[in-house]
Motif scaffolding. Structure first.
Motif, PDB file in Angstrom:
ATOM      1  N   GLU A 170      33.293  26.411  42.671  1.00 11.41           N
ATOM      2  CA  GLU A 170      32.138  26.807  43.767  1.00 11.41           C
ATOM      3  C   GLU A 170      31.044  27.225  43.034  1.00 11.41           C
ATOM      4  O   GLU A 170      29.882  27.216  43.237  1.00 11.41           O
ATOM      5  CB  GLU A 170      32.672  27.830  44.825  1.00 11.41           C
ATOM      6  N   GLU A 171      31.424  28.031  42.018  1.00 12.86           N
ATOM      7  CA  GLU A 171      30.447  28.793  41.112  1.00 12.86           C
ATOM      8  C   GLU A 171      29.614  27.845  40.360  1.00 12.86           C
ATOM      9  O   GLU A 171      28.379  27.933  40.172  1.00 12.86           O
ATOM     10  CB  GLU A 171      31.016  29.841  40.071  1.00 12.86           C
ATOM     11  N   LYS A 172      30.361  26.587  39.952  1.00 16.78           N
ATOM     12  CA  LYS A 172      29.633  25.674  39.090  1.00 16.78           C
ATOM     13  C   LYS A 172      28.794  24.952  39.774  1.00 16.78           C
ATOM     14  O   LYS A 172      27.559  24.648  39.507  1.00 16.78           O
ATOM     15  CB  LYS A 172      30.681  24.617  38.481  1.00 16.78           C
ATOM     16  N   ILE A 173      28.997  24.728  41.080  1.00 15.67           N
ATOM     17  CA  ILE A 173      28.084  24.042  42.008  1.00 15.67           C
ATOM     18  C   ILE A 173      27.042  24.868  42.341  1.00 15.67           C
ATOM     19  O   ILE A 173      25.645  24.344  42.307  1.00 15.67           O
ATOM     20  CB  ILE A 173      28.572  23.338  43.351  1.00 15.67           C
ATOM     21  N   ARG A 174      27.035  26.041  42.776  1.00 16.65           N
ATOM     22  CA  ARG A 174      25.984  27.071  43.135  1.00 16.65           C
ATOM     23  C   ARG A 174      25.130  27.148  41.836  1.00 16.65           C
ATOM     24  O   ARG A 174      23.932  27.395  42.289  1.00 16.65           O
ATOM     25  CB  ARG A 174      26.592  28.476  43.334  1.00 16.65           C
ATOM     26  N   ASN A 175      25.448  27.203  40.820  1.00 13.18           N
ATOM     27  CA  ASN A 175      24.443  27.435  39.562  1.00 13.18           C
ATOM     28  C   ASN A 175      23.759  26.289  39.042  1.00 13.18           C
ATOM     29  O   ASN A 175      22.732  26.245  38.525  1.00 13.18           O
ATOM     30  CB  ASN A 175      25.323  28.135  38.250  1.00 13.18           C
ATOM     31  N   ASN A 176      24.349  24.773  39.716  1.00 14.93           N
ATOM     32  CA  ASN A 176      23.837  23.652  38.967  1.00 14.93           C
ATOM     33  C   ASN A 176      23.471  22.621  39.966  1.00 14.93           C
ATOM     34  O   ASN A 176      23.070  21.497  39.352  1.00 14.93           O
ATOM     35  CB  ASN A 176      24.865  23.280  37.803  1.00 14.93           C
ATOM     36  N   PHE A 177      23.521  22.983  41.198  1.00 12.40           N
ATOM     37  CA  PHE A 177      23.473  22.047  42.239  1.00 12.40           C
ATOM     38  C   PHE A 177      22.996  22.656  43.389  1.00 12.40           C
ATOM     39  O   PHE A 177      23.708  23.294  44.196  1.00 12.40           O
ATOM     40  CB  PHE A 177      24.634  21.131  42.367  1.00 12.40           C
ATOM     41  N   PHE A 178      21.692  22.527  43.875  1.00 11.09           N
ATOM     42  CA  PHE A 178      21.224  23.076  45.178  1.00 11.09           C
ATOM     43  C   PHE A 178      20.147  22.610  45.814  1.00 11.09           C
ATOM     44  O   PHE A 178      19.235  21.820  45.114  1.00 11.09           O
ATOM     45  CB  PHE A 178      20.976  24.761  44.805  1.00 11.09           C
ATOM     46  N   LEU A 179      19.636  23.120  47.067  1.00 10.80           N
ATOM     47  CA  LEU A 179      18.530  22.428  47.729  1.00 10.80           C
ATOM     48  C   LEU A 179      17.429  23.651  47.704  1.00 10.80           C
ATOM     49  O   LEU A 179      18.093  24.897  48.051  1.00 10.80           O
ATOM     50  CB  LEU A 179      18.893  21.958  48.841  1.00 10.80           C
ATOM     51  N   ARG A 180      16.336  23.250  47.864  1.00  9.35           N
ATOM     52  CA  ARG A 180      15.246  24.368  47.987  1.00  9.35           C
ATOM     53  C   ARG A 180      13.963  23.772  48.812  1.00  9.35           C
ATOM     54  O   ARG A 180      13.808  22.459  48.868  1.00  9.35           O
ATOM     55  CB  ARG A 180      14.614  24.785  46.677  1.00  9.35           C
ATOM     56  N   ALA A 181      13.480  24.511  49.834  1.00 10.52           N
ATOM     57  CA  ALA A 181      12.374  24.266  50.573  1.00 10.52           C
ATOM     58  C   ALA A 181      11.389  25.253  49.903  1.00 10.52           C
ATOM     59  O   ALA A 181      11.140  26.417  50.144  1.00 10.52           O
ATOM     60  CB  ALA A 181      12.612  24.784  52.009  1.00 10.52           C
ATOM     61  N   ASN A 182      10.393  24.467  49.168  1.00 10.76           N
ATOM     62  CA  ASN A 182       9.192  25.267  48.407  1.00 10.76           C
ATOM     63  C   ASN A 182       7.995  25.075  49.227  1.00 10.76           C
ATOM     64  O   ASN A 182       7.723  24.193  49.725  1.00 10.76           O
ATOM     65  CB  ASN A 182       9.109  24.338  47.121  1.00 10.76           C
ATOM     66  N   THR A 183       7.572  26.200  49.510  1.00  7.38           N
ATOM     67  CA  THR A 183       6.105  26.345  50.231  1.00  7.38           C
ATOM     68  C   THR A 183       5.026  27.196  49.380  1.00  7.38           C
ATOM     69  O   THR A 183       5.328  28.191  48.568  1.00  7.38           O
ATOM     70  CB  THR A 183       6.401  27.134  51.540  1.00  7.38           C
ATOM     71  N   ASN A 184       4.017  26.561  49.589  1.00  7.81           N
ATOM     72  CA  ASN A 184       3.060  27.342  48.717  1.00  7.81           C
ATOM     73  C   ASN A 184       2.312  28.619  49.424  1.00  7.81           C
ATOM     74  O   ASN A 184       1.861  29.622  48.875  1.00  7.81           O
ATOM     75  CB  ASN A 184       1.872  26.530  48.456  1.00  7.81           C
ATOM     76  N   LYS A 185       2.892  28.975  50.690  1.00  7.86           N
ATOM     77  CA  LYS A 185       2.535  30.236  51.193  1.00  7.86           C
ATOM     78  C   LYS A 185       3.495  30.385  52.430  1.00  7.86           C
ATOM     79  O   LYS A 185       4.045  29.418  53.131  1.00  7.86           O
ATOM     80  CB  LYS A 185       1.270  30.362  51.812  1.00  7.86           C
ATOM     81  N   THR A 186       3.933  31.771  52.764  1.00  4.44           N
ATOM     82  CA  THR A 186       4.624  32.012  53.932  1.00  4.44           C
ATOM     83  C   THR A 186       3.892  32.655  54.993  1.00  4.44           C
ATOM     84  O   THR A 186       4.483  32.957  56.261  1.00  4.44           O
ATOM     85  CB  THR A 186       5.741  33.065  53.597  1.00  4.44           C
ATOM     86  N   SER A 187       2.590  33.005  55.030  1.00  3.80           N
ATOM     87  CA  SER A 187       1.829  33.271  55.930  1.00  3.80           C
ATOM     88  C   SER A 187       0.391  32.444  55.963  1.00  3.80           C
ATOM     89  O   SER A 187      -0.121  32.621  54.924  1.00  3.80           O
ATOM     90  CB  SER A 187       1.464  34.907  55.635  1.00  3.80           C
ATOM     91  N   CYS A 188       0.101  32.311  57.382  1.00  3.31           N
ATOM     92  CA  CYS A 188      -1.174  31.525  57.451  1.00  3.31           C
ATOM     93  C   CYS A 188      -1.890  31.579  58.715  1.00  3.31           C
ATOM     94  O   CYS A 188      -0.944  32.189  59.708  1.00  3.31           O
ATOM     95  CB  CYS A 188      -1.079  30.011  56.953  1.00  3.31           C
ATOM     96  N   TYR A 189      -3.112  31.327  58.984  1.00  6.65           N
ATOM     97  CA  TYR A 189      -3.779  31.248  60.223  1.00  6.65           C
ATOM     98  C   TYR A 189      -3.196  30.022  61.144  1.00  6.65           C
ATOM     99  O   TYR A 189      -2.887  28.829  60.646  1.00  6.65           O
ATOM    100  CB  TYR A 189      -5.012  31.389  60.208  1.00  6.65           C
ATOM    101  N   VAL A 190      -3.541  29.872  62.361  1.00 10.44           N
ATOM    102  CA  VAL A 190      -3.376  28.876  62.945  1.00 10.44           C
ATOM    103  C   VAL A 190      -4.492  27.595  62.764  1.00 10.44           C
ATOM    104  O   VAL A 190      -5.471  27.851  62.486  1.00 10.44           O
ATOM    105  CB  VAL A 190      -3.785  28.993  64.762  1.00 10.44           C
ATOM    106  N   GLY A 191      -3.791  26.774  62.575  1.00  9.38           N
ATOM    107  CA  GLY A 191      -4.736  25.309  61.832  1.00  9.38           C
ATOM    108  C   GLY A 191      -4.847  25.478  60.220  1.00  9.38           C
ATOM    109  O   GLY A 191      -5.375  24.403  59.861  1.00  9.38           O
ATOM    110  N   GLU A 192      -4.387  26.410  59.821  1.00  6.88           N
ATOM    111  CA  GLU A 192      -4.430  26.297  58.134  1.00  6.88           C
ATOM    112  C   GLU A 192      -3.579  25.832  57.613  1.00  6.88           C
ATOM    113  O   GLU A 192      -2.336  25.951  57.773  1.00  6.88           O
ATOM    114  CB  GLU A 192      -4.403  27.563  57.801  1.00  6.88           C
ATOM    115  N   PRO A 193      -3.677  24.791  56.804  1.00  6.75           N
ATOM    116  CA  PRO A 193      -2.549  23.991  56.149  1.00  6.75           C
ATOM    117  C   PRO A 193      -1.749  24.549  55.345  1.00  6.75           C
ATOM    118  O   PRO A 193      -2.332  25.784  54.436  1.00  6.75           O
ATOM    119  CB  PRO A 193      -3.117  22.937  55.442  1.00  6.75           C
ATOM    120  N   LEU A 194      -0.436  24.278  54.999  1.00  6.41           N
ATOM    121  CA  LEU A 194       0.457  24.820  54.144  1.00  6.41           C
ATOM    122  C   LEU A 194       1.418  23.453  53.810  1.00  6.41           C
ATOM    123  O   LEU A 194       1.648  22.595  54.403  1.00  6.41           O
ATOM    124  CB  LEU A 194       1.452  26.009  54.649  1.00  6.41           C
ATOM    125  N   ALA A 195       1.673  23.786  52.300  1.00  7.76           N
ATOM    126  CA  ALA A 195       2.399  22.589  51.912  1.00  7.76           C
ATOM    127  C   ALA A 195       3.922  22.871  51.822  1.00  7.76           C
ATOM    128  O   ALA A 195       4.424  23.901  51.364  1.00  7.76           O
ATOM    129  CB  ALA A 195       1.737  22.321  50.365  1.00  7.76           C
TER     130      ALA A 195
END
Length: 619
Positions: A170-195
């Protein structure tokens, strides 16, 4: 009967003693054997994805510490094992040599010319190094000319699939195999794009399958890649290189204010581990321990695991109400507006094209132009809209062209008043307004002949009018006689029926068409949701929304498109958030028809949103 020859026996014993003396006298020289450290490859020209071996061999040492082998770029390490042996080498003197080797089984992952770097080992305070070896990898392995290698400076990913004693899976997988959701921002306005980019990071030997790609209720979605392939890239995180596979990459445009938790991505994987074990030396002789070291105590096993991205929350702020222009319709970004007039002269009665080009970056796919005040005497139709957007860059950029086909009934001078277009700039957090200059143009007389020439008109006028009247009457009489002869004589004779007083039939009042509530129109969609008919559900939601929009805007089916309906709804003073939500639900239905695995909760939420939009459109 066989006779025993004592003389022969004594002679053989003498020879054996003599040879043993020679071996014993040679043993002191064996301990003085020079240490050597070499690298050997099974092949120097290999085919793509063809496994081969690299051996790092130490000669003349009874004990060898760990051999330090640097990372080998461009190859996957399939297996690693060690071997210890002793052998007799004949030369000027008889020598008994100990050897220790570390063997790597490599598979090339791309074509080109590569280098097996020098390895090093320190024995009795003396450091030994091997020579670097050049390897050529081609598609066939039959040519020594390498194909271009454009990733020569790419970081090398270490294979961490070996499970050493004391390490946990479990520790081997946790350190070497994982998924991420990368966002360029976590706060924005209505209609403002985020990647947003969903990626899998791995340094393990595994086979994976995406079982759930995320969906994004509450957002307008623009894909940033044409297709999702399995080609990995390399990224460095905290000094360690990982292979990355893209799961989904999008630009999101929030439609309403609030806090949203991005839908997770999920994959199922089979990780292929190689487990190494320590051997117990208790009670074993030195010879037995040496034999144990020559045997590779390794075992392969597979581990099944499911990985998900950790939750990411996006805080969507409402657009400021302060200083919001009256003509603001929801455009967010940075824009420019240009007017394009026809290059040729504008003539009476001829169709010409007048264009307004909106360019820049932002939520271009949701933007419409305000109404244009056309001068009297100018006839026009609804615009045709052409989008040229670069979805592969952030933020979404490009241009949107509105083409108006216009015609002037009379000659003269005309002026189109200025057009005002307002948008919100999220960088400066202020509203900005673009105003075009008034457009003045002159309409000249048409060069086409509209009426007949003078001689033709004169010849028609000279003919007596009573001739035309007489001819018309004659045609009517002939037609009536023909009708009587052909049709009335064929009619069957009706029986004579006594005529009685006919009672008047009560006439019921004709009521107007019953208005069906919006929620009831989605009955089939609810049935599809209960029966787990995903495609049927999304198709039914689309059908009902288009039906309601067509009834509200009173347009023909051929004019049912998101751009035209948005324009018509805007003319009917439908609120901008309702229009954007209407478009977003349709977009999500279109996307859902081509992607699997949608949860019932997402579908129920979409249905509730569709009912809410429909009630507002029917009100």
């Amino acid at each position: 009967m066989m006779q025993f020859n004592s003389r022969t026996f004594n002679g053989n014993i003498t020879r054996l003693i003599f040879l043993a003396g020679l071996l014993i006298s040679a043993l002191p020289g064996l301990t003085q054997t020079e240490l050597k450290f070499v690298a050997v490859v099974s092949e120097k020209n290999v085919a793509l994805r063809q496994p081969f071996q690299v051996q790092f061999v130490v000669y003349g040492a009874k004990y060898v510490p760990d051999i330090k082998i640097p990372s080998i770029r461009g190859f996957v390490v399939n297996d690693t094992f060690t071997n210890q042996a002793s052998q007799v080498i004949s030369g000027k003197t008889l020598q008994w040599i100990d050897s220790y080797s570390k063997v790597l089984v490599l598979t090339p992952m791309k074509t080109g010319r590569f280098t097996i770097p020098a390895a090093s080992v320190t024995i009795n305070g003396k450091k030994l190094t091997t020579k670097a070896i050049k390897i050529t990898v081609s598609q066939t392995g039959l040519t020594s000319v390498p194909e271009p290698d454009n990733e020569e400076n790419e970081p090398v990913v270490a294979d961490e699939s070996e499970l050493r004693p004391g390490e946990k899976v479990e520790e081997k997988i946790r350190n070497n195999f994982f998924l991420r959701a990368n966002t360029n921002k976590t706060s924005c306005y209505v209609g403002e794009p985020l990647a947003v980019a969903y990626k899998a990071y791995s340094r393990l030997n595994s086979n994976s399958q995406v079982v759930k790609r995320p969906s994004f209720p509450g957002f307008s979605v623009v894909e940033m890649v044409g297709s999702y392939d399995n080609k990995p890239e390399v990224e460095v995180i905290k000094g360690n290189a990982f292979y990355t596979n893209l799961i989904r990459k999008v630009q999101l445009f929030p439609l309403q204010a609030g806090k949203y938790e991005l839908d997770p991505a999920e994959i199922e994987s089979v990780v292929h581990f190689v487990k190494t074990e320590n051997t117990k030396n208790d009670g074993k002789s030195q010879l037995q321990r040496l034999l144990d070291r020559s045997v590779s105590f390794r075992s392969n096993f597979e581990h099944y695991t499911t990985l998900k991205t950790t939750p990411v929350t996006i805080d969507v702020k409402p657009l400021p109400e302060k200083d919001q222009p009256a003509d603001f319709t929801g455009a967010v970004g940075n824009f420019a507006l240009q007017t394009v007039m026809p290059a040729d002269k504008i003539r009476q009665g001829e169709l010409v094209k007048i264009q307004w080009v909106l360019s820049g970056s932002g939520n271009l796919q949701l933007v419409t132009l305000p109404d244009i005040e056309w001068p009297k005497g100018i006839d026009t139709s609804e615009p045709s809209v052409k989008e040229e957007l670069n979805q592969f860059v952030y933020p979404l950029s490009g241009k949107k062209t509105f083409d108006y086909a216009v015609t002037a009934r009379d000659t003269g001078n005309y002026t189109i008043p200025p057009i005002s277009f307002s948008y919100f700039d999220p960088e400066t957090e202020v509203y900005k307004t673009l105003v075009t200059a008034p457009i003045s143009f002159h309409v000249t007389a048409s060069e086409k002949t509209i009426f007949a020439d003078t001689d033709t008109v004169k010849s028609l006028a000279d003919r007596p009018l009573h001739l035309y009247w007489f001819g018309g009457v004659a045609l009517v009489i002939i037609g009536w006689i023909t009708y009587q002869l052909l049709f009335l004589n064929k009619r069957p004779k009706e029986p004579v029926i006594s005529v009685e007083a006919v009672k008047p039939i009560p006439v019921t009042a004709i009521t107007s068409k019953e208005v069906i509530p919006a929620a009831a129109m989605f009955g089939n969609a609810r049935k599809s949701l209960i029966n787990d008919d995903i495609k049927g559900f999304y198709r039914e939601v689309q059908r009902v929304l288009w039906k309601i929009a067509a009834e509200r805007c009173e347009v023909l089916p051929s004019f049912l498109n998101k751009q035209n309906i948005s324009f018509q709804l805007q003319k009917q003073d439908i609120a901008a958030p309702v229009i954007t939500s209407f478009t977003a639900v349709l977009n999500e239905c279109e996307w859902a028809l081509y992607t699997p695995d949608h949860s019932p909760s997402d579908m129920q939420e979409l249905l509730e949103k569709a009912v809410e939009i429909s009630e507002k459109l029917k009100s």
